[in-house]
Design an enzyme around this catalytic site. Structure first.
Site, mmCIF file in Angstrom:
data_model
loop_
_atom_site.group_PDB
_atom_site.id
_atom_site.type_symbol
_atom_site.label_atom_id
_atom_site.label_comp_id
_atom_site.label_asym_id
_atom_site.label_seq_id
_atom_site.Cartn_x
_atom_site.Cartn_y
_atom_site.Cartn_z
ATOM 1 N N GLU A 57 0.926 -1.220 -0.177
ATOM 2 C CA GLU A 57 0.106 -0.042 0.119
ATOM 3 C C GLU A 57 0.915 1.219 -0.058
ATOM 4 O OE1 GLU A 57 -4.127 -1.517 2.108
ATOM 5 O OE2 GLU A 57 -2.699 -0.506 3.299
ATOM 6 N N GLU A 98 -6.074 -8.044 -0.598
ATOM 7 C CA GLU A 98 -6.809 -7.908 0.522
ATOM 8 C C GLU A 98 -8.178 -7.541 0.790
ATOM 9 O OE1 GLU A 98 -5.079 -5.067 3.391
ATOM 10 O OE2 GLU A 98 -2.934 -5.327 2.831
#
Length: 658
Positions: free
Chosen positions: A153, A305
């Site tokens: 991320e 995710e």
């Protein structure tokens, strides 16, 4: 170039982040047992393990990771091996404080969380590269390795002096001369002209409103600086394992990375998706993110995710009701995902995310969450061979551009109520409610394959993009644009006439005299609907049809919706049902048809390859009438004439030959 197909090997990947360093080693064997029971075939390992591998500068402790990869391989579970560079260990910040990012006001962002690194820091980059080199060299030949996951991320912003020097180098490469930079930034305004490169700083906290062109370039630079970090590590692992695909995970619809540019640098495009289970429109949001990621990937993509239950970062963190995890998981598969993974496998007992759900929750293997995970794993195994690698057709493209998004967030804009992501979602919602297959595209992309192209809002459009839209309509395509589009060029310089002249000619607009943003909650009457958020004082040139006019206030009688041949311009945001109808009209006239006609409310139909997915987003059962015979791959039952879907029910149907 390796691809997701090389990692999936004809099956749907199923698993999640596995952080065994948080647990005693005697737990690991039990984890593998339960993973096999749940149908897990992939584990993402090492995402936050930098301090475990390198507890002090230059040390390497790989023994635990050796044992872990061997254990997973013996259990038939492939490994997505991460470079752990998103969370430097405390020693780096303590010994090298220059690696820590600084905020706009100069405050240091200290270690003690994650993502605490300056992307421009040579020390950080050198340490990250050294660790990645050793990790890749050690595990290049390990039979468990199926994919590389770089960092996690990417989202760090920094305004420090090292970033400033890097920014100046980036600007010198972009503009070559200070004269060109001063022209692009409009520095004649407020006496901002730069005489030397050394005078230029990142757009730090200022006395008043900052230069929007400078801020736009800093956003471009930050995306590029983070990408340099990614590609440096990617190139290291690719040198050791050219046959193993590489990815990094995007955050859902996040402004900090130009995901179009990033996707071109990835073998696999992956994203983290966390819809709010309390949002009644969350299913559409999930669909939009799937469509966007599939478009960036130009084919199958990966959910890196998602949450098996609740998250821990909302004000109130509600779990997913029974069945919702399965529904949204299969919805992602329907819209092109060939891999479904979670954060995380085993729910943490300590740390900042101990209340974030896991596939194996605090309730353990007898908990509802793990029971649902086992069902999903079993069903993915049933459909994997039929679905992996197949395409999701779409006749409609929604145009999306990071430069336009970035420029729309400037401080001195006409309305702070206008949100670029919310406009994307509103227009996509209209298509989703109509059951129309949708993709996303860059404004400069080849649009010839689409019957209908939509522009919810692109405040900034370059010349190439504008010429592309004009050529698309001239070639017989149908284009519908939302308000405040084509207002500025690539330097955020306002175009004469309130809109680029080529677009004004395309839509039949002589001049945009004024923009009239609406107050919060206010609406304006138009023929057949009410507009929200925005309105515009348009003077048509006489060549366009007024589809709908404003019917009250200062704009009474002026056009709200114009149409000239295949080009539509919508100068307000119609309320949801009206926008759906307007989009539906344009789609029908362009020859676009829903995936399936006559669906009950709340039921979504998606075609992927030869399969038809039916997904019930409602809390009540629903019946879908279907001609012909089909086999439901999830149940093995034949459907002849209709399919009954339970609450949050899913059917995956394949035609049965007559």
């Amino acid at each position: 170039m390796p691809s997701l197909h090389d990692a999936t090997r004809g099956r749907l990947l199923f698993g999640g982040d596995y952080n065994p360093e948080q647990w005693p080693e005697e737990v690991w064997a039990d984890d593998v047992r339960l993973m096999k029971e749940a149908g897990v075939n992939s584990a993402t390992v090492g995402v936050f393990s930098w301090a475990k591998i390198e507890p002090r500068p230059g040390a390497r402790e790989f023994g635990w990771l050796d044992r872990l990869l061997d254990l997973l391989h013996a259990g038939g579970i492939g490994v997505v091996l991460a470079t752990p560079t998103s969370s430097p260990p405390p020693w780096m910040g303590a010994l090298h404080p220059e690696t820590l990012p600084r905020t706009e006001d100069g405050s240091v962002v200290n270690y003690g969380s994650r993502q605490h690194f300056c992307p421009s820091s040579p020390v950080y980059r050198r340490c990250a590269a050294a660790l990645t080199e050793d990790l890749a060299a050690r595990y290049a030949g390990h039979p468990a390795l199926t994919m590389w996951h770089i960092n996690n991320e990417y989202c760090t912003h920094c305004w420090c002096d090292e970033t400033g020097a890097h920014f100046r180098r980036w600007l010198a490469s972009r503009y070559t001369t200070l004269e060109a930079l001063n022209e692009a930034w409009g520095t004649a305004f407020w006496s901002q002209r730069y005489d030397t490169w050394a005078e230029i700083l990142p757009p730090r906290k200022a006395q008043y409103t900052r230069n929007p062109a400078q801020e736009l370039d800093f956003k471009r630079f930050t995306s590029d600086a983070l990408m340099e970090c990614y590609t440096a590590e990617r190139d290291i692992v690719a040198r050791h394992t050219p046959h193993i695909p590489v990815t990094t995970n995007f955050m859902p619809l996040w402004s900090g990375q130009d995901a179009w540019a990033w996707a071109e640098q990835e073998d696999i495009v992956s994203v983290d998706i966390y819809p709010d289970p309390t949002d009644p429109r969350a299913g559409q949001y999930n669909a939009m993110l799937a469509d966007m990621t599939r478009s960036q990937a130009r084919g199958p993509w990966m959910v890196m995710e998602q949450a098996a239950g609740s998250v821990n970062w909302r004000g109130v963190n509600r779990p997913k009701p029974a069945g919702l995890n399965r529904l949204w998981s299969l919805q992602s598969v329907a819209r092109g995902a060939d891999a479904l993974c979670y954060f995380q496998w085993r729910q943490s007992r300590q740390g900042a995310e101990k209340f974030h759900s896991g596939m194996l929750s605090h309730a353990g293997e007898n908990g509802r969450t793990f029971g649902e995970v086992k069902r999903i794993g079993a069903e993915l195994a049933l459909i994997g061979a039929e679905v992996t690698g197949t395409e999701v057709p779409a006749d409609v493209a929604v145009l999306h551009d990071w430069d336009a998004w970035w420029s729309s967030t400037q401080e001195g804009r006409p309305s702070r109520l206008v949100s670029y992501p919310e406009l994307l979602r509103a227009w996509h919602r209209g298509l989703w409610d109509s059951g129309v297959g949708t993709e996303f595209a860059r404004p400069e992309a080849d649009l010839s394959a689409y019957r209908l192209v939509l522009v919810p809002q692109l405040h900034l459009l370059g010349d190439a993009a504008i010429d592309n839209l004009v050529a698309y309509v001239r070639g017989g395509g149908t284009l519908m644009c939302g308000f405040f589009t084509g207002v500025a060029d690539v330097d955020d310089r306002i175009r004469p006439g309130g809109m680029d002249g080529r677009l004004r000619e395309l839509f039949g607009i002589r001049t945009v005299h004024e923009w009239w943003p609406l107050d919060a909650g206010a609406t304006v009457a138009c023929d057949g609907f009410r507009g929200t958020l925005w309105s515009e004082e348009l003077e048509p040139d006489g060549s366009a049809e007024t589809v709908a006019a404003y019917r009250e206030g200062e704009l009474d009688g002026l056009p709200a919706v114009l149409r000239k041949g295949g080009a539509w311009y919508v100068s307000t945001l119609p309320e949801p049902g009206s926008l759906r109808d307007l989009l539906g009209r344009a789609a029908a006239e362009a020859g676009v048809r829903p995936v399936l006609e006559g669906l009950p409310s709340g039921v979504e139909a998606v075609r992927r390859g030869e399969l038809l997915f039916l997904l019930n987003h409602g809390r009540a059962p629903a019946v879908v009438e279907l001609p012909g015979r089909r086999l439901d791959l999830l149940t093995g039952a034949e459907a002849d004439g209709g399919v009954e879907l339970d609450r949050y029910g899913v059917a995956v149907l394949k035609d049965v030959p007559a």
